[in-house]
Design a protein around this motif. Structure first.
Motif, PDB file in Angstrom:
ATOM      1  N   GLN A  54       0.823  -1.202   0.000  1.00 47.17           N
ATOM      2  CA  GLN A  54       0.000   0.000   0.000  1.00 47.17           C
ATOM      3  C   GLN A  54       0.860   1.256   0.000  1.00 47.17           C
ATOM      4  OE1 GLN A  54      -2.857  -1.855  -0.893  1.00 47.17           O
ATOM      5  NE2 GLN A  54      -3.719   0.033  -0.075  1.00 47.17           N
ATOM      6  N   PHE A  55       2.002   1.208   0.683  1.00 42.33           N
ATOM      7  CA  PHE A  55       2.911   2.355   0.633  1.00 42.33           C
ATOM      8  C   PHE A  55       3.450   2.567  -0.776  1.00 42.33           C
ATOM      9  CE2 PHE A  55       7.444   3.542   0.536  1.00 42.33           C
ATOM     10  CZ  PHE A  55       7.301   4.891   0.830  1.00 42.33           C
ATOM     11  N   VAL A  56       3.846   1.488  -1.439  1.00 43.38           N
ATOM     12  CA  VAL A  56       4.369   1.604  -2.800  1.00 43.38           C
ATOM     13  C   VAL A  56       3.309   2.177  -3.733  1.00 43.38           C
ATOM     14  CG1 VAL A  56       5.235   0.294  -4.780  1.00 43.38           C
ATOM     15  CG2 VAL A  56       6.046  -0.242  -2.478  1.00 43.38           C
ATOM     16  N   VAL A  57       2.051   1.765  -3.521  1.00 43.93           N
ATOM     17  CA  VAL A  57       0.960   2.230  -4.381  1.00 43.93           C
ATOM     18  C   VAL A  57       0.608   3.681  -4.106  1.00 43.93           C
ATOM     19  CG1 VAL A  57      -1.501   1.931  -4.901  1.00 43.93           C
ATOM     20  CG2 VAL A  57      -0.012  -0.067  -4.753  1.00 43.93           C
ATOM     21  N   THR A  58       0.517   4.058  -2.813  1.00 38.56           N
ATOM     22  CA  THR A  58       0.021   5.384  -2.445  1.00 38.56           C
ATOM     23  C   THR A  58       1.115   6.396  -2.152  1.00 38.56           C
ATOM     24  OG1 THR A  58      -0.083   4.834  -0.075  1.00 38.56           O
ATOM     25  CG2 THR A  58      -2.012   4.276  -1.436  1.00 38.56           C
ATOM     26  N   ARG A  59       2.330   5.909  -1.786  1.00 39.25           N
ATOM     27  CA  ARG A  59       3.438   6.771  -1.352  1.00 39.25           C
ATOM     28  C   ARG A  59       3.069   7.567  -0.099  1.00 39.25           C
ATOM     29  NH1 ARG A  59       5.383   3.975  -4.965  1.00 39.25           N
ATOM     30  NH2 ARG A  59       7.005   4.655  -6.418  1.00 39.25           N
ATOM     31  N   HIS A  60       2.122   7.058   0.687  1.00 37.86           N
ATOM     32  CA  HIS A  60       1.718   7.751   1.912  1.00 37.86           C
ATOM     33  C   HIS A  60       2.748   7.465   3.007  1.00 37.86           C
ATOM     34  CE1 HIS A  60      -0.603   9.008   5.396  1.00 37.86           C
ATOM     35  NE2 HIS A  60      -1.472   9.580   4.578  1.00 37.86           N
ATOM     36  N   PRO A  61       3.389   8.503   3.570  1.00 37.64           N
ATOM     37  CA  PRO A  61       4.462   8.271   4.555  1.00 37.64           C
ATOM     38  C   PRO A  61       3.983   7.570   5.812  1.00 37.64           C
ATOM     39  CG  PRO A  61       3.886  10.607   4.425  1.00 37.64           C
ATOM     40  CD  PRO A  61       3.193   9.935   3.287  1.00 37.64           C
ATOM     41  N   GLY A  62       2.702   7.716   6.167  1.00 33.69           N
ATOM     42  CA  GLY A  62       2.213   7.060   7.368  1.00 33.69           C
ATOM     43  C   GLY A  62       2.291   5.544   7.298  1.00 33.69           C
TER      44      GLY A  62
END
Length: 351
Positions: free
Chosen positions: A188-196
């Motif tokens: 999900q981080f790779v997809v969204t790039r959301h730092p959280g």
């Protein structure tokens, strides 16, 4: 779901395996659907699951049965018979459907499937690859489909349902759950790039590394391999407890760690060109921690982790120096061209 006699076809202790599609093919009829077309789609899906799963089991774990002087069917023959019985079930038009013929065809399907099961190492259980894929897909359900960096409402209850009710049925072990949950967050981080999501992935991988270390200590002390700490933190409902960890589950944990390491190391070793696309300097410390805990979850030592991070940073510095040299060179070149061009233009006018 009840059969023709009104009784449940399976016991309450029955677990989900390949008997499920075989059983459902025999008891579910077009009258259970609003439209015959819906029945066809449902049956096609079930038939595909059964056929593809048995084909994989035959390919990966065929064990020819020995008989006393009698020839036994080959894998090809048994698969051909299974396909023939499934074709008998494949009725596309409501006017062509006959319940008695369909039940006979579904019984034949069950008999041929059972004959194949006797000759494969996996038995009736779902293959490991299918179980880990189902685990990943269901764990992704904790994220909102519209805001992929956020959890759904009731995410905790959803996870509890998976761990206490569904995982024991599917044979999903605590190790598979832990590795899959860490992987889903990193994805999900790779997809969204959301730092959280980096912090959440870091916490999950840190826990995975701790469980791996506990498992390693248990193995060296002569205890059972893996699952003691994981089982305690992922206790499933019922008396049987969570499924035991397997060698494939341990390999899955290592593969998750390797995939995370490769993705981060590629960007960390070329920081100036790559990392700006994943949040910039703000996420760098957390990404380094994620890579370190991923390496620890694979059984790496502290020294090996330090060497890996140092190698990535060294590569980034070396590439950064080359970028700086190229930037200075191009700047000087452009400035020199800017100085020469007006002088050349003036000379041509004077000529």
């Amino acid at each position: 779901m009840r059969d023709a006699t009104g009784s449940l076809p399976v016991s309450e202790l029955w677990t989900a395996n390949l008997e499920l599609p075989v059983c459902l093919l025999g008891v579910v009829l077009p009258k259970d659907f609003n439209r015959f077309r819906s029945f066809v789609v449902w049956r096609d899906t079930l038939s595909h699951v059964l056929l593809s799963t048995l084909a994989a089991s035959v390919r990966d774990g065929w064990q020819q049965q020995q008989s006393d002087g009698c020839s036994t069917p080959t894998a090809q023959q048994l698969m051909a018979r299974l396909k023939a019985s499934l074709r008998r079930c494949d009725v596309r038009d409501a006017d062509d459907f006959d319940e008695e013929e369909y039940r006979a065809a579904s019984r034949a399907t069950g008999e041929h499937a059972s004959a194949i099961i006797q000759c494969v190492s996996a038995g009736w259980s779902f293959p490991w690859g299918l179980r880990v894929r189902l685990c990943e897909m269901l764990l992704r359900g904790v994220f909102d489909s519209l805001d992929e960096a956020s959890y759904i409402d009731g995410a905790d209850a959803y996870l509890q349902l998976l761990q206490t009710r569904l995982w024991p049925l599917l044979g999903v072990s605590p190790s598979m759950h832990n590795a899959g949950f860490a992987w889903v967050h990193f994805r999900q981080f790779v997809v969204t790039r959301h730092p959280g999501l980096v912090a959440k992935t870091k916490a999950l991988l840190k826990r995975l590394a701790l469980l791996a270390r506990q498992s390693s200590r248990g193995s060296s002390a002569g205890g059972s391999s893996g699952g003691a700490g994981a089982a305690a933190s992922n206790a499933a409902g019922g008396g049987s407890g969570p499924p035991a960890d397997s060698t494939e589950d341990a390999a899955f944990t290592r593969e998750v760690g390797a995939a995370v390491i490769d993705w981060i190391a590629e960007r960390l070793s070329d920081y100036h060109a790559r990392l700006s696309g994943v949040g910039g300097p703000e996420v760098l410390p957390s990404l380094v921690d994620v890579m370190a805990f991923a390496a620890l979850s694979r059984g790496a030592s502290q020294g090996e982790v330090a060497d890996m991070v140092a190698a990535a940073v060294r590569s980034s510095v070396e590439k950064g120096e080359r970028y700086a040299f190229i930037t200075i060179f191009m700047t000087v070149y452009v400035l020199s061209r800017a100085v020469r061009l007006p002088a050349a233009a003036a000379g041509s006018k004077g000529g």
